[in-house]
Design an enzyme around this catalytic site. Structure first.
Site, PDB file in Angstrom:
ATOM      1  N   ASP A 239      27.123  26.475 -56.009  1.00  0.00           N
ATOM      2  CA  ASP A 239      28.812  25.749 -56.110  1.00  0.00           C
ATOM      3  C   ASP A 239      28.225  24.165 -55.478  1.00  0.00           C
ATOM      4  O   ASP A 239      27.210  23.683 -55.315  1.00  0.00           O
ATOM      5  CB  ASP A 239      29.147  26.357 -55.568  1.00  0.00           C
ATOM      6  CG  ASP A 239      28.784  26.131 -53.492  1.00  0.00           C
ATOM      7  OD1 ASP A 239      27.971  26.447 -53.457  1.00  0.00           O
ATOM      8  OD2 ASP A 239      29.359  25.687 -52.763  1.00  0.00           O
TER       9      ASP A 239
ATOM     10  N   GLU B 149      28.447  27.312 -50.648  1.00  0.00           N
ATOM     11  CA  GLU B 149      27.807  26.638 -49.295  1.00  0.00           C
ATOM     12  C   GLU B 149      28.991  25.619 -48.924  1.00  0.00           C
ATOM     13  O   GLU B 149      29.314  26.121 -47.886  1.00  0.00           O
ATOM     14  CB  GLU B 149      27.022  26.082 -49.910  1.00  0.00           C
ATOM     15  CG  GLU B 149      25.797  25.593 -48.833  1.00  0.00           C
ATOM     16  CD  GLU B 149      26.332  24.435 -48.000  1.00  0.00           C
ATOM     17  OE1 GLU B 149      25.418  23.752 -47.409  1.00  0.00           O
ATOM     18  OE2 GLU B 149      27.051  23.788 -49.533  1.00  0.00           O
TER      19      GLU B 149
END
Ligand SMILES: [Zn+2]
Length: 484
Positions: free
Chosen positions: A78, A145
């Site tokens: 991400d 994350e």
């Protein structure tokens, strides 16, 4: 395809472009997960996609490495989607628009996502190349994350057998990260009593603004002001001067990990105290300009007439609330004695809001020594309780303890020496990293974090050095060869 063609290493940039062809902001990683799964299937590699949107690709050891301990290559899928407020694009739907001048890669008008697609692309290039010598590889690509490390937290450790982890989520070439802080949060609710404004009261909007702010992991040692703390200090000074101040609102910050740059408050005082309040604000404008001349030269206090609120907090509760806020610890609490220059323990008050019947705020505490973060939490809880508030402690995230001895770290330094001719710097960060979670889930883990030069991540100015990506890739290949 082809915007990055011609850049070297060819495969790394080919995969970077492939991964960047779909939107992949945090919470929106299905498409990029699918690319990784397809990639593995096309190459006949075993792949697992778990319920937390982590993808794990397994590649057996190359000949001669069958008995070597397996290695985990880890990166996150991400990205933080940053764009200017007037940009009409929806980054949930539209992928980044890649650009390069041969030296740097960036995205037109938005963040790039080099953090951390560079790491994923480098790992994919390793998996793709059957000629590379390496031990068995588990490539672990995590999701989300950036918004709480949900993928790492959710990971089932039985999916991973390696105990050597190379995390590819660092932003500075030549730096080997080998430890990080853990964190916990303490959230406070402080009930307040309100009463109607009185005849003759006047209202003001008070603000502390113009601060540099920053990240509470990376910038806390810079002694920058946090407006949530500074505003309380100025208002408490007014109370100390005998002004029966009454707060109606008090608000600053949106994120717990950001040093707050602006706090605004509406308040009332009996009309006859207005001049004394103005004088206090003026005095503190000078005091703070002097104290923060280097770290926050833009610090600005403003006090402007405002509409009278119906029922501000009583003067007694306002004094209690401000007394509590100025008593709370803030900023760096301890420096590391293991790694000189590293902040060991700190805390930040990122978000505060006075609304209706209560003041709510949260402190986020970081430390690489678990007992120390609990010490700070105890202190906050004791202070808040003494002033009559309530607290709740969150689980937080685990630290990645610096190992005084690490073979993986030594070999990583040697690989960098061979590729660049330079010495790497060993470093631990006061930020939180996924490595902390993995070291708590995978007992005996030896880990390092490396990555290419990335500038201004999480912003529209993010860019990635092409040459540095090349050196990081070659360094990783060299390291894998040494892990026999
Ligand atoms: Zn990252």
């Amino acid at each position: 395809m082809g915007k990055l063609s011609g850049l070297s290493p060819e495969k790394v940039f080919e995969f970077f472009e492939l991964l960047s062809s779909v939107p992949h902001g945090s919470g929106n990683t299905d498409a990029v997960c699918s690319i990784c799964v397809e990639f593995a299937k096309e190459r006949g590699l075993r792949v697992v996609r778990d319920g937390y949107k982590n993808v794990i690709i397994y590649k057996p050891a190359s000949p001669g490495y069958e008995n070597s301990p397996g290695v985990i290559l880890q990166a996150h899928l991400d990205m933080v989607c940053a764009k200017s407020p007037d940009d009409p694009r929806d980054m949930k739907k539209v992928p980044v628009d890649l650009r390069t001048d041969g030296e740097w890669v960036w995205a037109d008008g938005t963040s790039l996502g080099g953090d951390d697609i560079s790491g994923v692309a480098i790992a994919m290039a390793v998996l793709d190349d059957d000629s590379l010598p390496h031990p068995a590889i588990e490539a672990l690509f995590t999701s989300d994350e950036e918004t709480g490390m949900d993928g790492a937290f959710g990971l089932d450790p039985s999916l991973i057998s390696g105990r050597l982890l190379i995390n590819l989520d660092s932003e500075e070439e030549g730096v080997i990260t080998a430890g990080c802080s853990g964190g916990i949060g303490v959230s406070t609710v402080f009930d307040v009593e309100r009463a109607p404004a009185e005849e003759g009261d006047v209202a003001f909007d008070f603000a502390v603004s113009g601060l540099r702010g920053g990240h509470s992991g990376g910038d806390i040692h810079l002694e920058r002001a946090n407006s949530n703390m500074t505003a309380a200090r100025v208002l408490y000074a007014a109370v100390k001067r005998g002004i029966p101040l009454r707060l109606d609102t008090y608000e600053g910050g949106s994120f717990g990990n950001v040093i707050t740059g602006k706090t605004v408050s509406r308040l009332t005082v009996p009309g006859k105290y207005a001049d004394e309040l103005r004088a206090t604000v003026k005095d503190y404008s000078e005091i703070l300009a002097d104290e923060y001349a280097v770290s926050d030269p833009g610090i600005t206090l403003t006090l402007e007439p405002a509409e009278l609120p119906g029922a501000p907090v009583t003067a007694a509760d306002t004094a209690r609330m401000l007394g509590m806020l100025i008593s709370l610890p803030y900023g760096v609490q301890h420096m590391s004695t293991d790694l000189p220059g590293l902040v060991e323990t700190s805390l930040n008050l990122g978000v505060i809001k006075l609304k209706k019947e209560a003041l709510r705020f949260s402190n986020s505490i970081r430390s690489c020594v678990p007992s120390r973060k609990h010490e700070v939490a105890d202190r906050i809880e004791a202070i808040v309780a003494a002033f009559g508030g309530r607290t709740k402690r969150s689980d937080g995230y685990p630290e990645w303890k610096f190992r005084r001895e690490s073979r993986l770290r030594e070999l990583t330094a040697e690989a960098y020496r061979r590729v660049s001719g330079k010495e790497a710097r060993v470093f631990a960060t006061h930020g939180g990293l996924e490595c902390g979670i993995f070291s708590s889930k995978l007992p005996g883990l030896d880990a390092v974090s490396i990555g290419p030069d990335l500038v201004d991540i999480h912003s529209t100015g993010e860019k990635m050095s092409v040459a540095s990506v090349g050196r990081t890739y070659r360094m990783l290949c060299e390291l894998l060869k040494m892990l026999r």
